[in-house]
Design an enzyme around this catalytic site. Structure first.
Site, PDB file in Angstrom:
ATOM      1  N   GLU A 290       0.935  -1.125  -0.177  1.00  0.00           N
ATOM      2  CA  GLU A 290       0.151  -0.082  -0.081  1.00  0.00           C
ATOM      3  C   GLU A 290       0.643   1.146  -0.117  1.00  0.00           C
ATOM      4  O   GLU A 290       0.355   2.472   1.014  1.00  0.00           O
ATOM      5  CB  GLU A 290      -1.002   0.048   1.124  1.00  0.00           C
ATOM      6  CG  GLU A 290      -1.723  -0.703   1.419  1.00  0.00           C
ATOM      7  CD  GLU A 290      -2.621  -0.930   2.554  1.00  0.00           C
ATOM      8  OE1 GLU A 290      -1.718  -0.545   3.627  1.00  0.00           O
ATOM      9  OE2 GLU A 290      -3.903  -1.945   3.074  1.00  0.00           O
ATOM     10  N   PRO A 291       1.562   1.621  -1.213  1.00  0.00           N
ATOM     11  CA  PRO A 291       2.576   3.131  -0.865  1.00  0.00           C
ATOM     12  C   PRO A 291       1.529   3.575  -1.358  1.00  0.00           C
ATOM     13  O   PRO A 291       1.163   4.364  -2.398  1.00  0.00           O
ATOM     14  CB  PRO A 291       3.082   2.313  -2.638  1.00  0.00           C
ATOM     15  CG  PRO A 291       2.787   1.101  -3.303  1.00  0.00           C
ATOM     16  CD  PRO A 291       1.840   0.974  -1.833  1.00  0.00           C
ATOM     17  N   ARG A 330       3.707  19.494   7.473  1.00  0.00           N
ATOM     18  CA  ARG A 330       4.699  18.323   7.806  1.00  0.00           C
ATOM     19  C   ARG A 330       5.797  19.254   8.923  1.00  0.00           C
ATOM     20  O   ARG A 330       6.092  17.970   9.174  1.00  0.00           O
ATOM     21  CB  ARG A 330       5.187  17.366   6.617  1.00  0.00           C
ATOM     22  CG  ARG A 330       4.293  17.104   5.553  1.00  0.00           C
ATOM     23  CD  ARG A 330       4.181  16.110   4.436  1.00  0.00           C
ATOM     24  NE  ARG A 330       4.530  14.834   5.578  1.00  0.00           N
ATOM     25  CZ  ARG A 330       6.817  14.846   5.727  1.00  0.00           C
ATOM     26  NH1 ARG A 330       7.268  15.189   4.992  1.00  0.00           N
ATOM     27  NH2 ARG A 330       6.645  13.114   6.076  1.00  0.00           N
ATOM     28  N   TYR A 334       6.338  17.359  11.939  1.00  0.00           N
ATOM     29  CA  TYR A 334       7.188  16.141  12.571  1.00  0.00           C
ATOM     30  C   TYR A 334       8.790  16.844  11.792  1.00  0.00           C
ATOM     31  O   TYR A 334       9.456  15.735  11.911  1.00  0.00           O
ATOM     32  CB  TYR A 334       7.262  14.977  11.075  1.00  0.00           C
ATOM     33  CG  TYR A 334       5.068  14.708  10.891  1.00  0.00           C
ATOM     34  CD1 TYR A 334       5.326  13.796  11.673  1.00  0.00           C
ATOM     35  CD2 TYR A 334       5.666  14.930   9.532  1.00  0.00           C
ATOM     36  CE1 TYR A 334       3.948  13.037  11.205  1.00  0.00           C
ATOM     37  CE2 TYR A 334       4.182  14.308   9.023  1.00  0.00           C
ATOM     38  CZ  TYR A 334       3.172  13.455  10.023  1.00  0.00           C
ATOM     39  OH  TYR A 334       1.649  13.205   9.364  1.00  0.00           O
ATOM     40  N   CYS A 361      -0.156  31.922  11.871  1.00  0.00           N
ATOM     41  CA  CYS A 361      -0.399  33.232  12.796  1.00  0.00           C
ATOM     42  C   CYS A 361       0.186  31.874  13.896  1.00  0.00           C
ATOM     43  O   CYS A 361      -0.331  32.314  15.140  1.00  0.00           O
ATOM     44  CB  CYS A 361      -1.766  33.622  13.799  1.00  0.00           C
ATOM     45  SG  CYS A 361      -0.808  35.459  14.434  1.00  0.00           S
ATOM     46  N   TYR A 390       1.108  13.962   1.877  1.00  0.00           N
ATOM     47  CA  TYR A 390       0.292  14.226   3.265  1.00  0.00           C
ATOM     48  C   TYR A 390       0.467  15.997   3.031  1.00  0.00           C
ATOM     49  O   TYR A 390       1.156  17.057   3.917  1.00  0.00           O
ATOM     50  CB  TYR A 390       1.035  13.641   3.942  1.00  0.00           C
ATOM     51  CG  TYR A 390       1.145  12.325   4.162  1.00  0.00           C
ATOM     52  CD1 TYR A 390      -0.158  11.699   4.121  1.00  0.00           C
ATOM     53  CD2 TYR A 390       2.202  11.694   3.614  1.00  0.00           C
ATOM     54  CE1 TYR A 390      -0.259  10.498   4.401  1.00  0.00           C
ATOM     55  CE2 TYR A 390       1.995  10.198   3.311  1.00  0.00           C
ATOM     56  CZ  TYR A 390       0.724   9.521   4.033  1.00  0.00           C
ATOM     57  OH  TYR A 390       0.822   8.195   3.693  1.00  0.00           O
TER      58      TYR A 390
END
Ligand code: PLP
Ligand code: LYS
Length: 434
Positions: A290-291, A330, A334, A361, A390
């Protein structure tokens, strides 16, 4: 400078993607703009599929649509012969709207609602990846009410600590996903599922995490799961037809990343599964993967207009763009790292390091720290690479910022596949006080 896929520099000295001038794309469609290199996505999909075909292994390559789900993208996935992994009613709805063949859709999620499961059954999707005992019972009741049979996989946590960011680790014992393989939960779930004749139990699924560069975790997971499959074949005469090892194959965001090619991940997995099957004298199961990120991540580039700047003497220079954590969360979530160039002068020599700030902000809304760039001028455009996975799918309207448009480019042609949100769109669901 590292360029992905068809990205390069054209005769005007501008960045070009899919044979289209990035500066012209920004003029035509505005910024921020997600630009997808379609031929690179096709190449990635073919890379995964071809390796299974060459080795005569029955397989399904299911695109994990959470990475980037839009009608055009799912139509492209279908064109390339992929299956589809959806993780919510919304992703399933998008797949149906895209005309994706329902028998090739797999439904994931650790808390699927009754409504979502009913929708999956009504559309006769290919299989449901059952995550927990609550879902097993709920799905059983829905099958009885509708007198329907459904194929299922059981999601297990194999107890693998893949090397990646903590927030995108999923295969370890202490995880919210799946039945624990080691402590008897998975076996209990299998026994329960096998007792119910409205379920066709196809096999097992695991997903150990995301943005993984080595094959060790996948091979260890395969080893643990195939050993259990062998045990269950002997104890309950259950022969798994499918071994689904999930997604998580890493990609190159910056020069620090050294991913393998799709064919390398797949070859190693096939080799290990074949070895295990031989060891246990079992039938070769179908291998499903499931890439998500590795199909679309490096095909995406975000174009931004550069705006204000601020110098903190002796410390750093901030340069702000017209997007930020609303189109790419991201870095904030992360600490993800990206590379970027000026789209209108990609080869100009870098003379300073600047930190790229978003317009939200939040102090944490920083896209790239210490990016080497030439001296910038008004009207410069920044192209941030590798934003295909993502990015749009996690985009939001924080600060009531409309989400950007999405353009597909291929063979010199640009196609708008998602319109830019408008201020009216932002108010579409709002109701007045009185
Ligand atoms: C069950 C499952 N499959 C597939 C994926 C896709 O992962 P990636 O985008 O890292 O390939 C995810 C997300 O990590 C997932 O949770
Ligand atoms: N959203 C994550 C990956 C999600 C993993 C889903 N299981 C990322 O951007 O890296």
């Amino acid at each position: 400078m590292y360029f992905y896929g068809t990205t390069g520099v054209n005769g005007k000295g501008n960045l070009e993607i899919g044979g289209v001038d990035a500066v012209e794309l920004a003029e035509q469609f505005g910024t921020p703009l997600y630009v997808y290199d379609v031929s690179l996505m096709r190449e990635r999909a073919r890379g995964f599929k071809k390796t299974f075909e060459e080795q005569n292994v029955k397989a399904q390559v299911a695109y994990a649509s959470k990475a980037f789900s839009t009608i055009a993208m799912l139509q492209l996935a279908e064109e390339e012969g992929l299956s589809l992994d959806v993780v919510s009613g919304g992703e399933l709805y998008t797949a149906i709207a895209a005309g994706f063949p329902s028998e090739k859709i797999h439904f994931h999620g650790n808390n699927k609602s009754r409504e979502e499961l009913e929708m999956a059954l009504d559309h006769k999707i290919g299989c449901i990846v059952v995550d927990n005992f609550y879902e097993l019972e709920l799905l059983k009741n829905i099958c009885l009410e509708k007198n329907e049979t459904i194929s299922i996989l059981l999601r297990v946590t194999p107890g693998i600590e893949a090397h990646t960011h903590d927030y995108i680790l999923t295969g370890q014992e202490d995880s919210k996903f799946g039945f624990d393989l080691q402590n008897g939960q998975a076996e209990e779930a299998l026994k329960t599922a096998l007792r119910f004749n409205h379920f066709d139990v196809l096999g097992l699924h695991c997903h150990i995490g995301s943005q993984i560069f080595e094959t060790t975790g996948f091979l260890l997971a395969a080893e643990k799961i195939v050993a259990k499959m062998n045990q269950w074949k002997n104890s309950f005469n259950f022969e798994a037809k499918v071994l689904n090892l999930g997604g998580g194959f890493g990609i190159r965001y910056t020069s620090e990343d050294e991913p393998l090619l799709p064919s390398q991940y797949v070859s190693e997995i096939i080799k290990e599964v074949k070895r295990l099957i031989e060891q246990y004298s079992m039938e070769m199961p179908e291998i499903w993967i499931e890439p998500g990120r590795s199909l679309v991540g490096d095909a995406g580039t975000t174009l931004y207009q550069i705006g204000s700047s601020k110098e903190v003497p002796g410390v750093r220079k901030y340069l702000a763009v017209d997007g930020g954590m609303s189109d790419n969360i991201r870095p904030a979530l992360y600490q993800a790292k990206y590379e970027a160039v000026l789209a209108n002068r990609p080869l100009a020599e870098a003379i300073e390091k600047v930190s790229i700030a978003g317009k939200c902000c939040e102090s944490g809304d920083m896209l790239i720290w210490d990016l080497p760039l030439p001296e910038t001028e008004d009207d410069d455009l920044l192209a941030v690479f590798c934003t295909g996975a993502y990015g749009y799918s996690m985009a939001n309207n924080y600060n009531r910022i409309p989400r950007p448009a999405v353009v597909f480019v291929e063979n010199g042609k640009a196609t708008l596949v998602v319109k830019r949100e408008t201020y009216e769109d932002l108010l579409r669901l709002d109701l007045p006080l009185k």
